[in-house]
Design an enzyme around this catalytic site. Structure first.
Site, PDB file in Angstrom:
ATOM      1  N   ASP A  56       0.826  -1.212   0.000  1.00 43.53           N
ATOM      2  CA  ASP A  56       0.000   0.000   0.000  1.00 43.53           C
ATOM      3  C   ASP A  56       0.858   1.260   0.000  1.00 43.53           C
ATOM      4  O   ASP A  56       1.708   1.451   0.884  1.00 43.53           O
ATOM      5  CB  ASP A  56      -0.892  -0.024   1.244  1.00 43.53           C
ATOM      6  CG  ASP A  56      -2.072   0.902   1.130  1.00 43.53           C
ATOM      7  OD1 ASP A  56      -2.186   1.605   0.115  1.00 43.53           O
ATOM      8  OD2 ASP A  56      -2.901   0.922   2.052  1.00 43.53           O
ATOM      9  N   ASP A  57       0.642   2.118  -0.992  1.00 42.18           N
ATOM     10  CA  ASP A  57       1.296   3.440  -1.085  1.00 42.18           C
ATOM     11  C   ASP A  57       2.800   3.369  -1.359  1.00 42.18           C
ATOM     12  O   ASP A  57       3.501   4.374  -1.160  1.00 42.18           O
ATOM     13  CB  ASP A  57       1.084   4.258   0.197  1.00 42.18           C
ATOM     14  CG  ASP A  57      -0.296   4.894   0.278  1.00 42.18           C
ATOM     15  OD1 ASP A  57      -1.130   4.614  -0.601  1.00 42.18           O
ATOM     16  OD2 ASP A  57      -0.535   5.658   1.231  1.00 42.18           O
ATOM     17  N   CYS A  95      -6.063   4.258  -3.741  1.00 38.59           N
ATOM     18  CA  CYS A  95      -6.060   2.807  -3.538  1.00 38.59           C
ATOM     19  C   CYS A  95      -7.286   2.039  -4.028  1.00 38.59           C
ATOM     20  O   CYS A  95      -7.154   1.069  -4.781  1.00 38.59           O
ATOM     21  CB  CYS A  95      -5.813   2.500  -2.070  1.00 38.59           C
ATOM     22  SG  CYS A  95      -6.723   3.560  -0.937  1.00 38.59           S
ATOM     23  N   HIS A 165     -10.743  -2.978   1.366  1.00 38.46           N
ATOM     24  CA  HIS A 165     -11.053  -1.591   0.973  1.00 38.46           C
ATOM     25  C   HIS A 165     -11.902  -1.496  -0.288  1.00 38.46           C
ATOM     26  O   HIS A 165     -11.837  -0.510  -1.020  1.00 38.46           O
ATOM     27  CB  HIS A 165      -9.750  -0.797   0.797  1.00 38.46           C
ATOM     28  CG  HIS A 165      -9.907   0.660   1.143  1.00 38.46           C
ATOM     29  ND1 HIS A 165      -9.060   1.632   0.660  1.00 38.46           N
ATOM     30  CD2 HIS A 165     -10.797   1.313   1.935  1.00 38.46           C
ATOM     31  CE1 HIS A 165      -9.422   2.815   1.128  1.00 38.46           C
ATOM     32  NE2 HIS A 165     -10.480   2.649   1.907  1.00 38.46           N
ATOM     33  N   ASP A 314      -0.327   0.005  -5.106  1.00 43.36           N
ATOM     34  CA  ASP A 314      -1.652   0.408  -5.577  1.00 43.36           C
ATOM     35  C   ASP A 314      -1.713   1.858  -6.038  1.00 43.36           C
ATOM     36  O   ASP A 314      -2.710   2.283  -6.620  1.00 43.36           O
ATOM     37  CB  ASP A 314      -2.709   0.154  -4.494  1.00 43.36           C
ATOM     38  CG  ASP A 314      -2.428   0.910  -3.198  1.00 43.36           C
ATOM     39  OD1 ASP A 314      -1.315   1.469  -3.048  1.00 43.36           O
ATOM     40  OD2 ASP A 314      -3.313   0.936  -2.325  1.00 43.36           O
ATOM     41  N   ASN A 315      -0.683   2.642  -5.772  1.00 43.57           N
ATOM     42  CA  ASN A 315      -0.605   4.028  -6.277  1.00 43.57           C
ATOM     43  C   ASN A 315       0.781   4.564  -5.952  1.00 43.57           C
ATOM     44  O   ASN A 315       1.599   3.872  -5.339  1.00 43.57           O
ATOM     45  CB  ASN A 315      -1.688   4.934  -5.673  1.00 43.57           C
ATOM     46  CG  ASN A 315      -1.826   4.843  -4.172  1.00 43.57           C
ATOM     47  OD1 ASN A 315      -2.855   4.378  -3.666  1.00 43.57           O
ATOM     48  ND2 ASN A 315      -0.802   5.264  -3.439  1.00 43.57           N
TER      49      ASN A 315
END
Length: 499
Positions: A56-57, A95, A165, A314-315
């Site tokens: 994540d991130d 995300c 999410h 995811d980003n």
């Protein structure tokens, strides 16, 4: 009489329960042993296992193999040497849209899921911006067929670990084709990375928790625990092929790490480093160590050669402050999470095919997260009807990984749609065609054009110098939005009344 898949699944549930209950069962039941799977019930031609790891991130330049300076990521760097490392892989800028794209192979704009789940439920509170975002979906619709729903009928055990999410409790992984869900909820981040993983979220009154993780102890770290649960699933699956989706909550906020690693990076960093956050560096290292544990688990179980491994973010990296300290940098790319500049959407992507067909391959072809959906089905040997393939926005990456680029269908252009506000951007759309990239800002109609081959940092806006190319790409972007029914923002009456 139960069929072999049902028998395997029941047996898996028993073994997982035994492994989680652990010492308590040994005392109360006197060492109960689980039943072994009858080899006659298992096909001799086992499909490959599929391991998806979503970090994540994680920023594009946060790994050593992508040029990080402060961070140490030997396990992911080694995986990149064994497989294919994509230099121009793209995600959505936040995300939830990216996760929906992976699960369905469809563009977030087509799904009407263009912002993170919580924000999709808060549109009415946004009265201080010139444009109102469109009403978007906070939940992945049940009529969309997910990767898990394609793979389970093909004999796969489907397991989700970590961040979900993609909707409320009626849209959790169990309702979207997953046999198992450990730790996945509608929340995008935990209140803390330390056991017992519950408490108030940030500076709000919202109480959050990560379910399904009992019997921890003080000091236990969430990333480590999720890996333990993932390894239990691999071990308990026996001879059944597994689609295991491991979604680390790290390196998302809260920026918390093991104190000894933070101290190490405080001493290690140099004023010359682009990356300067020792706590974030420690989080990155812990993720890397846990990917290493997953890979070692595949080796220990002697299934590594028959397992597809995909690691992706995811980003783009989060460049804003956390408690007064910038989290990361995406240098040499511009901006970060939320933005449609390269720093917000270009992400690390490493793929190792079963058998390690690609070795130390650096793949410069622009690809997207939607491409992972058909890639998984391709490797699993799951056929998709031609009319359904036409509904997908992704294309299998196997030809690129097999060093057969001429066999890859390719993308004429890549598109992004973010009709929302974020600290790094106002509502915006973008297109990349070849090396040219155009951004359209919806508040004022501003157009920006960049040549990514010469200017990957997007420093020189060529829109006025290239009016014909700018107009052509702009029209292409407009036409694409119409094809996918992309939702547009609209003037905000509350802002117009009190600008």
């Amino acid at each position: 009489m139960k069929d072999s898949k049902t028998t395997l699944f029941v047996d898996l549930r028993v073994r997982l329960w035994v492994s989680w209950a652990g010492p308590f069962l040994a005392i109360v039941l006197g060492g109960v042993k689980t039943r072994t799977v009858n080899a006659d019930d298992v096909s001799t031609e086992r499909p490959p296992n599929l391991l998806l790891v979503v970090i994540d991130d994680l920023g594009w330049s946060d790994l050593g193999c992508y040029g990080a300076d402060l961070h140490e990521t030997p396990h992911l760097d080694r995986l990149a040497e064994q497989g294919g490392r994509f230099s121009a892989a793209y995600a959505a800028p936040v995300c939830t849209p990216s996760r929906a794209a992976i699960m369905t192979g469809k563009h977030p704009a087509r799904l009407h899921m263009t912002v993170w789940s919580e924000a999709a439920r808060q549109r009415s509170s946004l009265n201080n911006r010139p444009l109102l975002p469109p009403v978007t979906r906070a939940d992945l619709p049940h009529h969309e067929r997910t990767l898990a729903e394609w793979l389970r009928p093909a004999g796969y055990l489907t397991a989700h670990v970590g961040k979900w999410h993609l909707g409320d409790s009626s849209h959790y992984p169990e309702t979207q084709g997953f046999d198992l869900n450990v730790g996945g909820t509608h929340w995008g981040a935990p209140p803390t990375f330390f056991f017992p993983y519950h408490g108030r979220w940030s500076n709000t009154e919202e109480y959050r928790y990560v379910p399904g993780l009992p019997w921890g102890k003080p000091g236990e770290y969430l990333t480590d625990r999720l890996t333990e649960e993932a390894l239990k699933i691999l071990e308990a699956a026996g001879d059944q092929p597994v689609f295991l989706s491991v979604n680390y909550y790290a390196v998302h906020t809260p920026i918390e790490a093991k104190p000894e690693l933070v101290a190490y990076y405080q001493k290690r960093r140099s004023p010359d480093d682009q990356h300067q956050n020792p706590t974030y560096a420690a989080m990155v290292q812990t993720v890397d160590e846990n990917v290493g544990k997953l890979l070692a688990g595949l080796d220990r179980l002697e299934i590594a050669q028959n397992t597809l491994v995909v690691v992706v973010s995811d980003n783009g990296g989060y460049i804003n402050d956390y408690r007064g300290v910038p989290v990361t940098t995406n240098h040499p790319l511009r901006s970060g999470k939320g933005s449609l500049y390269e720093g917000g959407i270009r992400v690390p992507l490493i793929i190792r095919l079963p058998g390690g067909a690609a070795n130390e391959a650096v793949i410069d072809t622009p690809v997207t997260l939607m491409d992972l959906f058909p890639t998984f089905l391709d490797v699993a040997g799951v056929a998709v009807e031609p009319e359904l393939i036409e509904e997908l926005d992704g294309k299998s990456l196997v030809p690129l990984l097999d060093d057969e680029p001429s066999a890859w269908a390719g993308h004429d252009a890549l598109y992004w749609h973010f009709p929302h506000d974020y600290p790094t951007t106002t509502p915006v759309g973008a297109i990349r065609a070849g090396n040219w990239k155009l951004l359209e800002y919806f508040e004022d109609g501003r157009l920006e054009l960049y040549n990514l081959a010469r200017d990957p940092g997007e420093l020189e806006n060529l829109a006025s110098a290239q009016p014909e190319r700018t107009a052509e790409l702009h029209q292409q972007l407009i036409d694409w939005r119409a094809r996918v029914d992309a939702q547009m923002p609209e003037p905000n009456p509350a802002y117009l009344a009190n600008p």
